[in-house]
Design an enzyme around this catalytic site. Structure first.
Site, PDB file in Angstrom:
ATOM      1  N   CYS A   1     -77.056   5.542  -1.248  1.00 21.17           N
ATOM      2  CA  CYS A   1     -77.578   5.908   0.076  1.00 21.17           C
ATOM      3  C   CYS A   1     -78.845   6.761   0.001  1.00 21.17           C
ATOM      4  O   CYS A   1     -79.774   6.576   0.792  1.00 21.17           O
ATOM      5  CB  CYS A   1     -76.508   6.605   0.906  1.00 21.17           C
TER       6      CYS A   1
ATOM      7  N   ASP B   1     -79.551   5.396   9.368  1.00 19.49           N
ATOM      8  CA  ASP B   1     -78.395   5.542   8.485  1.00 19.49           C
ATOM      9  C   ASP B   1     -78.325   4.358   7.512  1.00 19.49           C
ATOM     10  O   ASP B   1     -78.246   3.207   7.934  1.00 19.49           O
ATOM     11  CB  ASP B   1     -77.124   5.606   9.330  1.00 19.49           C
TER      12      ASP B   1
ATOM     13  N   HIS C   1     -75.844   3.703   5.558  1.00 19.50           N
ATOM     14  CA  HIS C   1     -74.441   3.387   5.255  1.00 19.50           C
ATOM     15  C   HIS C   1     -73.939   2.189   6.050  1.00 19.50           C
ATOM     16  O   HIS C   1     -73.010   2.287   6.849  1.00 19.50           O
ATOM     17  CB  HIS C   1     -73.559   4.610   5.526  1.00 19.50           C
TER      18      HIS C   1
END
Length: 439
Positions: free
Chosen positions: A103, A317, A319
């Site tokens: 990430c 993000d 993720h």
């Protein structure tokens, strides 16, 4: 609010869900979107077109773009890199996905991509707008540079970043911190100069100890990547003459050779948690024209921060695990590289360890940026104390040589302590600014 816009050119319909307040300004990488400003502009337009026919006014009102729509168009144009699966195994490992560990590398990719978009396409470029053929080519090429494939033509691929990570002791599957990623991105760009000469006009400067050394920065941006010379076809006198001509360049010629620079500043905004006195500074940086975002996140969760509204930060993000896209094909699908749903997080939930990025296109932008640094890095009411980072003349080597020789004799050890539920003082876990991204 829900807004929708169609893109006939790329053949998709986008629905964007936005949970933003109407009456509060939204800041996104140096741009401010405010409904109040929109209303004032609308009123001025109406006053300036009093003689228009009723039909013309209705058409104008129908096609007027709101400030919130402009924000959505800006947000969705940012490149979004997330977890991918089923790509070519990384190095000698058998890993075909970075889900669960990559990430921070993905956040670093997004910040680097933002700098390259600003360099080649401009800050006001929008993915949905009618584009020139050369802009569309650059856009697809930028995405290709980040493709998940071990090719020299993809210098910022996850495969190359992981390979460069071995120099700082990282292996495939390890977690990365924002400071490590900053140095890896710098090395990736330098390594890309030979296979991709187009990138030689861009440089990366990573600060040491939250300090920008002006002379080091000037040396970097005015330095030319060495071009291969056919020494066998030139005599020594010819080579010497060439060097002398380069040394005698006029100021205007030197200005043309000034490279754009990406300034990456690893920093820590507190001990175990974000020190809230720095929140105004973070807001000032994200609202600055040259800012390309902040890679960091919340504890155990990397994010790419690109703006803010009120007491919350706007982020992308990484993720979200998606199928790999074969960017080696001339026309590959691009929908998965843009996020349609802006999200926010409280400033107080931000992990103190982060890397802030700025992009300066030329000498004038760099000079302006350096002059404006003191206005955005010092917390309010601190009277010049505790800046996030500083700008100093000279080089880092000069400053180190001026330090007293006995500096190693005394070291200050900072021990973080906290109290348990019974009020007893206990030692907190050692804080490492490079080891907080754990999923």
């Amino acid at each position: 609010m829900k807004s929708m816009w169609n893109n006939v050119k790329y053949g998709w319909t986008i629905k964007t869900k936005t949970n933003f307040k109407y009456d509060s300004p939204i800041f996104l990488l140096g741009r401010c979107y405010h409904r109040r400003a929109e209303a004032e502009s609308s009123q001025q337009e109406q006053e300036g077109h009093m003689h228009q026919t009723q039909q013309e006014e209705q058409v104008q009102q129908h096609y007027r773009i709101s400030a919130l729509d402009e924000f959505n168009a800006d947000f969705t144009s940012r490149l979004w890199f997330t977890y991918r699966r089923e790509f070519t195994p990384i190095g000698s490992s058998k890993m075909t996905t970075d889900c669960g560990w990559g990430c921070m590398l993905r956040s670093g990719q997004m910040m680097m991509a933002q700098a390259l978009v600003q360099h080649f396409l401009g800050r006001d470029w929008r993915v949905y707008s009618e584009q020139k053929p050369e802009d569309l080519t650059f856009y697809r090429e930028i995405i290709r540079w980040f493709g998940d494939y071990p090719s020299d033509k993809m210098p910022f691929s996850l495969h190359h970043l992981v390979e460069l990570g071995t120099s700082v002791g990282k292996m495939p599957g390890d977690w990365y911190g924002p400071a490590s990623v900053a140095h890896i991105l710098r090395d990736a760009l330098v390594k890309a100069y030979q296979p991709l000469p187009l990138l030689q006009d861009v440089s990366v400067y990573v600060t040491q100890d939250c300090t920008i050394y002006v002379q080091d920065l000037i040396n970097l941006v005015s330095q030319h990547p060495r071009k291969d010379l056919d020494v066998n076809s030139r005599s020594f006198e010819e080579e010497t003459s060439t060097v002398q001509k380069q040394l005698q360049q006029t100021e205007s010629e030197q200005k043309e050779n000034w490279r754009a620079v990406i300034i990456l500043i690893p920093m820590r905004l507190g001990g175990e948690a974000l020190n809230q006195i720095y929140i105004p500074c973070v807001k000032s940086m994200l609202a600055h024209d040259n800012c390309i975002g902040i890679i960091g996140g919340k504890p155990k969760h990397s994010l790419y921060f690109i703006g803010w509204q009120d007491d919350k930060m706007i982020y992308l993000d990484p993720h979200y695990c998606q199928d790999v896209v074969d960017t080696t094909k001339p026309t590959y699908p691009i929908q998965s590289f843009h996020c349609m749903s802006p999200r926010k997080i409280l400033f107080t939930k931000m992990d103190p360890s982060c890397t802030v990025g700025f992009y300066c296109r030329n000498k004038e932008e760099l000079q302006t940026f350096l002059r404006q640094v003191p206005d955005m890095v010092v917390p309010p009411r601190q009277k010049g104390q505790y800046p996030l980072f500083v700008v100093t003349e000279g080089t880092s080597s000069e400053m180190q040589s001026k330090e007293p020789p006995y500096r190693e004799l005394g070291r200050l050890h900072i021990r973080h302590v906290r109290c348990d539920q019974d009020g007893n003082r206990i030692r907190a876990k050692t804080v490492d600014s490079d080891d907080f991204v754990i999923l």
